[in-house]
Scaffold this motif. Structure first.
Motif, short mmCIF file in Angstrom:
data_model
loop_
_atom_site.label_atom_id
_atom_site.label_comp_id
_atom_site.label_asym_id
_atom_site.label_seq_id
_atom_site.Cartn_x
_atom_site.Cartn_y
_atom_site.Cartn_z
N LYS A 190 -2.95 1.85 7.86
CA LYS A 190 -1.88 1.38 7.21
C LYS A 190 -1.13 0.02 8.20
O LYS A 190 -0.61 -0.59 7.48
N GLU A 191 -1.01 0.68 9.21
CA GLU A 191 -0.40 -0.37 10.14
C GLU A 191 -1.13 -1.39 10.03
O GLU A 191 -0.20 -2.69 9.72
N GLU B 265 -0.59 -3.32 6.92
CA GLU B 265 0.88 -3.58 6.82
C GLU B 265 0.62 -5.33 7.46
O GLU B 265 1.16 -6.03 7.02
N ASN B 266 0.23 -5.13 8.56
CA ASN B 266 0.20 -6.62 9.25
C ASN B 266 -0.91 -7.57 9.44
O ASN B 266 -0.45 -8.93 9.03
N SER C 216 -1.22 -7.55 5.50
CA SER C 216 -0.48 -8.67 4.08
C SER C 216 0.83 -9.26 4.70
O SER C 216 0.77 -10.32 4.05
N HIS C 217 1.27 -8.71 5.33
CA HIS C 217 2.00 -9.51 6.33
C HIS C 217 1.75 -11.45 7.15
O HIS C 217 2.24 -12.03 6.44
N ARG D 111 0.60 -12.99 3.55
CA ARG D 111 1.36 -13.60 2.31
C ARG D 111 2.20 -14.66 3.18
O ARG D 111 2.90 -15.66 2.95
N THR E 218 0.96 -7.76 -1.87
CA THR E 218 2.53 -7.02 -2.56
C THR E 218 1.90 -6.14 -2.35
O THR E 218 2.58 -5.49 -1.81
N TYR F 255 0.37 -4.23 0.17
CA TYR F 255 1.82 -3.73 1.54
C TYR F 255 2.30 -2.73 1.53
O TYR F 255 2.90 -1.82 1.89
N GLU F 256 2.99 -2.71 0.34
CA GLU F 256 3.82 -1.51 -0.78
C GLU F 256 3.27 -0.35 -0.45
O GLU F 256 3.64 0.37 -0.69
N SER G 155 0.75 0.70 0.95
CA SER G 155 1.09 1.52 2.81
C SER G 155 2.29 1.80 3.67
O SER G 155 2.09 2.68 3.87
N ARG G 156 3.42 1.46 2.72
CA ARG G 156 4.13 1.59 3.37
C ARG G 156 4.88 2.75 1.78
O ARG G 156 5.23 3.93 3.29
#
Length: 317
Positions: A85-86, A89-90, A92-93, A96, A137, A140-141, A143-144
């Motif tokens: 998940k981390e 997130e990384n 995806s960031h 983007r 997006t 990312y969402e 995983s969050r």
């Protein structure tokens, strides 16, 4: 002599009966303890035998060894899941930021000097980039909202106002797709205990899903369930018969794709995110299909507890 033998037999019978009773009681306690430990694997507990018995102790030793192995695998799994998940997130960031720049440059291109073919290619590039941006997006969402440390605010929110705003935000898209709309939205407050941003995301995802697959109409309405004091929000649309999912409940599974029902580029992430957010708010979500008069309808129902009395409950449908 016979009397002594009889007394010995009676004593042996009493002893074995008492021993049998203690073993049964011990096994019941052990079974109960094992169920508790299985339900809370994170706690470093072992199964113990209240009454000493060599055979049963050997069995419990094997069970405890298996529990230890399961705990180790569970710890490794949770660690890998957290790392994944981390990483999502990384990634995806990281994706983007350049993708936003690419979209910006594409939209700055002067299309006035393009011929019809080049203008069409540019429009396709922009649409594909926007699709990729939405997908990143959603990754990312997802995983969050599925992380262990994710939490949402619990405060009074007006669900009716949020639903009206979401429907209004998609009005232009509804018109562009020439879809008939039947939005029966209450004008009074529907106060829920939850998170306004999460509720916006749920309603937006469900409306986007309806927009993606609707043939001719979309219907949104609200229903108060007097039996249990909950509020249900319905998003319905007609679909092609071949798009009917074999198991509507699986549409909320992560990355679930059914070719017939997912033939228009959906990823399934929107429904998964909606389900996760609804559950964080103490709600539930379900999907169903029905065919009547040669028309196939797909409906999603999201339900929340309603701790506050409605200002005008007669306005509910």
């Amino acid at each position: 002599m016979q009397t002594i033998l009889l007394i010995l037999c009676i004593l042996a019978a009493v002893y074995f009966a008492y021993r049998f009773f203690l073993l049964r009681k011990s096994i019941r306690k052990t079974s109960s303890a094992l169920r508790e430990i299985t339900g809370e694997l994170s706690e470093n507990r072992i199964v113990k035998l209240p009454v000493q018995d060599a055979c049963l102790e050997e069995l419990l030793e094997a069970i405890n060894e298996n529990l230890t192995a399961i705990r180790r695998e569970h710890i490794v799994y949770e660690k890998n899941e957290r790392l994944l998940k981390e990483q999502i997130e990384n990634i995806s960031h990281d994706l983007r930021t350049p993708l936003t720049a690419i979209l910006g440059y594409l939209k700055l291109i002067d299309k006035e000097h393009f011929n019809e073919t080049d203008a069409e290619y540019l429009a396709i590039a922009i649409r594909r980039s926007e699709t990729l941006q939405a997908l990143i997006t959603q990754f990312y969402e997802l995983s969050r909202v599925t992380s262990h440390d994710f939490s949402i605010k619990k405060e009074p929110v007006d669900a009716a106002r949020i639903l009206r705003e979401i429907c209004l935000a998609y009005y232009a898209q509804l018109e562009a797709q020439q879809l008939a709309t039947d939005f029966s939205l209450p004008e009074h407050e529907i106060r829920l205990l939850g998170d306004a941003d999460a509720l916006k995301r749920i309603f937006a995802n469900l409306l986007q899903n309806a927009l993606r697959y609707a043939r001719s109409y979309i219907r949104v309405h609200v229903q108060k369930n007097n039996a249990d004091g909950t509020i249900s929000f319905f998003f319905e649309n007609d679909i092609l018969p071949e798009q009917m999912p074999a198991d509507p409940g699986r549409l909320f599974d992560r990355f679930y794709m059914q070719e017939q029902s997912r033939s228009r580029g959906g990823t399934g992430l929107g429904l998964t995110i909606s389900k996760t957010l609804a559950e964080h708010m103490g709600g539930s979500i379900e999907a169903a299909c029905r065919t009547q008069d040669s028309e196939t309808t797909f409906a999603v129902r999201v339900t929340f507890p309603c701790p506050y009395p409605a200002a005008a409950s007669s306005l509910y449908l």
